[in-house]
Design an enzyme around this catalytic site. Structure first.
Site, mmCIF file in Angstrom:
data_model
loop_
_atom_site.group_PDB
_atom_site.id
_atom_site.type_symbol
_atom_site.label_atom_id
_atom_site.label_comp_id
_atom_site.label_asym_id
_atom_site.label_seq_id
_atom_site.Cartn_x
_atom_site.Cartn_y
_atom_site.Cartn_z
ATOM 1 N N SER A 1 -8.347 -15.302 6.162
ATOM 2 C CA SER A 1 -6.940 -15.678 6.055
ATOM 3 C C SER A 1 -6.086 -14.423 5.801
ATOM 4 O O SER A 1 -6.193 -13.454 6.550
ATOM 5 C CB SER A 1 -6.778 -16.723 4.950
ATOM 6 N N ARG B 1 2.600 -25.773 -3.349
ATOM 7 C CA ARG B 1 1.141 -25.793 -3.194
ATOM 8 C C ARG B 1 0.696 -27.048 -2.437
ATOM 9 O O ARG B 1 -0.215 -26.990 -1.604
ATOM 10 C CB ARG B 1 0.500 -25.761 -4.580
ATOM 11 N N ASP C 1 -9.316 -25.346 12.472
ATOM 12 C CA ASP C 1 -8.276 -24.579 11.763
ATOM 13 C C ASP C 1 -7.001 -24.561 12.617
ATOM 14 O O ASP C 1 -6.945 -23.903 13.644
ATOM 15 C CB ASP C 1 -8.787 -23.153 11.526
ATOM 16 N N HIS D 1 -8.652 -24.885 7.962
ATOM 17 C CA HIS D 1 -8.585 -23.476 7.578
ATOM 18 C C HIS D 1 -9.526 -23.156 6.409
ATOM 19 O O HIS D 1 -10.133 -22.081 6.361
ATOM 20 C CB HIS D 1 -7.141 -23.133 7.215
ATOM 21 N N ASP D 2 -9.650 -24.093 5.468
ATOM 22 C CA ASP D 2 -10.490 -23.864 4.290
ATOM 23 C C ASP D 2 -11.969 -23.696 4.621
ATOM 24 O O ASP D 2 -12.753 -23.329 3.731
ATOM 25 C CB ASP D 2 -10.333 -25.023 3.291
#
Lengths: 374, 196
Positions: free
Chosen positions: A151, A221, A317, A350-351
């Site tokens: 990232s 967040r 992602d 993405h994680d």
């Protein structure tokens, strides 16, 4: 070497600077908080720098001092792991602009003796990298065996190869991009506006009375967290299931599990992160466009580099989709650089780069090992 | 030294030591590893299958996951001494354009492919009336990646039409080399070395 106070967990150093920033401003002194793992070879040739993501920190493989949780990449970094600390000397430093000990809006401005807050200079990814280079000078490391990051860590990684081509032997760039897209900037702007809309933000000057804009930061967040996941992952984990209840309440409580989960993610995040740091780091990411710094040509950024590159993307992602990695690969091919690239399949968006993935372990481990002795 | 597939062995035997080689459709990187370890070549690969790419990268090879039909344009002209296309031509959307890219990127290009005019293939279609399933073409018509079957004579005519220089040709029957005579009938597999 083990007695050297520069090495070990929970280290911090104040470097005199000044650090010349892309904005034209300078930063001095420069505080850097970092950790090292493993033992540095006599020739300092086995160093791997791990670059963390937006809300990451230097606690890559040790217990986080605030949350008490394991390091964010402990499954990847350690003895016998893909980034093997029996073999390599691993460094991870808190980026400048952040809030875990490195210079940032929450640290003290020597000119005023108060927290910098919004007087802190706006940073770029390249500025973060320049600060890391100063740290390596301090640690006596001229050349990195590898720079590894996912990232925003990947943005630092490719910036390293462009800014310091002689100092990097290889780079592992995971789930990253060479530029922030309009969509990336858009999501970040939502987060920033949520923070600034919180009445407790007060232009960023909230440090003195310890009353930070936690509501705004939590919303930022929550929005960002959605972009780290995938629709498939969310559906699998939560579906439309209700939270601790049998029926909808016809109210605005967190009826759904996914709402409860996001609220929890938002509120726990505020325990460990500073709202102004969130503004500064997202800004640095939005400004990131490596090609722009090289006359519009990404290939030009890599022409001076003799580094070997390994890029990995994930099919689910949508924050930094495979096309972004592929654009980097095309530029590397055009520059004649030694590049490897693979898109891995994982349902977690993405994680995925932070989660268990045997294929990623095998690739990263094999890639790093194949550079030994070169 | 591991045993290479026969067409890859021919290619490896005919590559100058120390060359820069791009292997398009490199599979798990067997040819690249042999060229690197035995001939000191700087070998790079392009491969469509992620599991193959992962295996190759874990071995320390530089392989990029991509599609020959779309990802070759990024490589600069003449950036490799050799570009290799082994058992890949017949799987591409536009084999003629791939050959053009091959010889744009490489000073020279190797192309190897299974010969669809081999007598066993002909017999299978003639007698059985079904699309041939053979040792080198083991998939059925509906699940085969081989979408552009080609014969040795077809390929030779492409070489003529595109005015390419042919600098070498090798033929395989079973796993052994066979002569040029009646190659279009007798060879199961062909390897050509071309220059643009």
């Amino acid at each position: 070497m083990n007695d050297d106070l520069r090495f070990g967990l929970d280290r911090a150093v104040q470097l005199p600077g000044p650090l010349a920033l892309d904005s034209g401003a300078t930063l001095a002194p420069v505080d850097i908080a970092y950790e090292t793992y493993g033992t540095l070879d006599a020739d300092a040739g086995n160093a791997i720098l791990i670059c963390h993501a937006l809300t990451g920190d230097q606690y890559v493989a040790s217990t986080h001092p605030v949350t008490g949780k394991d390091g964010w990449w402990v499954r990847m970094v350690g003895p016998g792991k893909p980034i093997d600390t029996d073999r390599y000397f691993v460094i991870c430093a808190n980026v400048i602009g952040s809030c875990l000990g490195s210079s940032g809006p929450a640290t003290v401005n020597p000119a005023t003796n108060e927290a910098w807050a919004m007087e802190f200079p706006v940073l770029t990814i390249a500025d973060m990298v320049r600060a890391q280079a100063m740290l390596l000078d301090h640690l006596g490391i001229e050349r990195l065996h590898s720079v590894v990051g996912g990232s925003m860590g990947g943005m630092q990684g490719i910036s390293w190869t462009a800014l310091y081509p002689e100092r990097v032997k290889s780079a592992v760039i995971i789930a990253s991009t060479a530029k922030h897209s309009a969509q990336n900037i858009a999501f970040h702007e939502v987060g920033r506006q949520a923070i600034m809309a919180d009445p407790r933000w007060r232009g960023g000057a909230y440090y003195a009375d310890e009353d930070p804009p936690v509501s705004g930061l939590a919303v930022a967040r929550m929005a960002a967290h959605i972009t780290y996941l995938s629709e498939e992952g969310l559906t699998e984990k939560f579906g439309r299931r209700l939270q601790d209840r049998d029926a909808k309440t016809f109210g605005f409580d967190a009826d759904f599990q996914v709402e409860s989960y996001l609220r929890h993610q938002g509120s726990t995040f505020t325990d460990r992160f500073d709202a102004n740091s969130y503004l500064y780091i997202t800004r640095a990411m939005d400004y990131f466009d490596l090609a722009e710094d090289h006359g519009g040509s990404l290939a030009t950024a890599f022409t001076g580099s003799k580094a070997r590159f390994c890029l990995i993307s994930f099919d689910s992602d949508w924050l930094y989709p495979t096309a972004e990695s592929r654009a980097i690969v095309h530029a590397l091919n055009a520059a004649g650089a030694e590049a490897s690239f693979v898109e891995l399949s994982a349902p977690f968006g993405h994680d995925s780069f932070l989660l268990e993935n045997a294929e990623m372990d095998r690739i990263v481990g094999g890639f790093l090992k194949s550079g030994d002795g070169k | 030294m591991t045993l290479l597939r026969p067409d890859l062995q021919i290619i490896a035997d005919n590559i100058t030591p120390g060359s820069r080689v791009l292997d398009i459709g490199c599979g798990d990187g067997a040819l690249m590893a042999a060229l690197r370890d035995d001939k000191g070549c700087d070998a790079r690969g392009l491969e469509i299958d992620p599991a193959n790419v992962a295996a190759a990268v874990a071995k320390g090879l530089s392989v990029v996951q991509g599609d020959a039909d779309t990802d070759l344009t990024a490589y600069p002209d003449g950036s490799f001494d050799y570009a290799v296309l082994s058992q890949t031509l017949q799987t591409t959307m536009r084999p003629d354009m791939i050959v053009e890219q091959l010889l744009r990127i490489g000073q020279q290009g190797f192309v190897s492919f299974p010969n669809f005019a081999h007598w066993r293939v002909r017999l299978s279609l003639l007698i059985g009336g079904r699309m041939p399933v053979t040792r080198l073409l083991p998939e059925r018509w509906y699940d085969t990646p081989n979408i552009h079957h080609v014969t040795i004579d077809d390929f030779r005519s492409l070489v003529r039409e595109e005015q390419l220089q042919q600098e070498g040709q090798w033929f395989l029957s079973g796993d052994t080399q066979t002569g040029r005579g009646l190659a279009n009938l007798m060879a199961e597999h062909a390897v050509f070395l071309l220059r643009g």
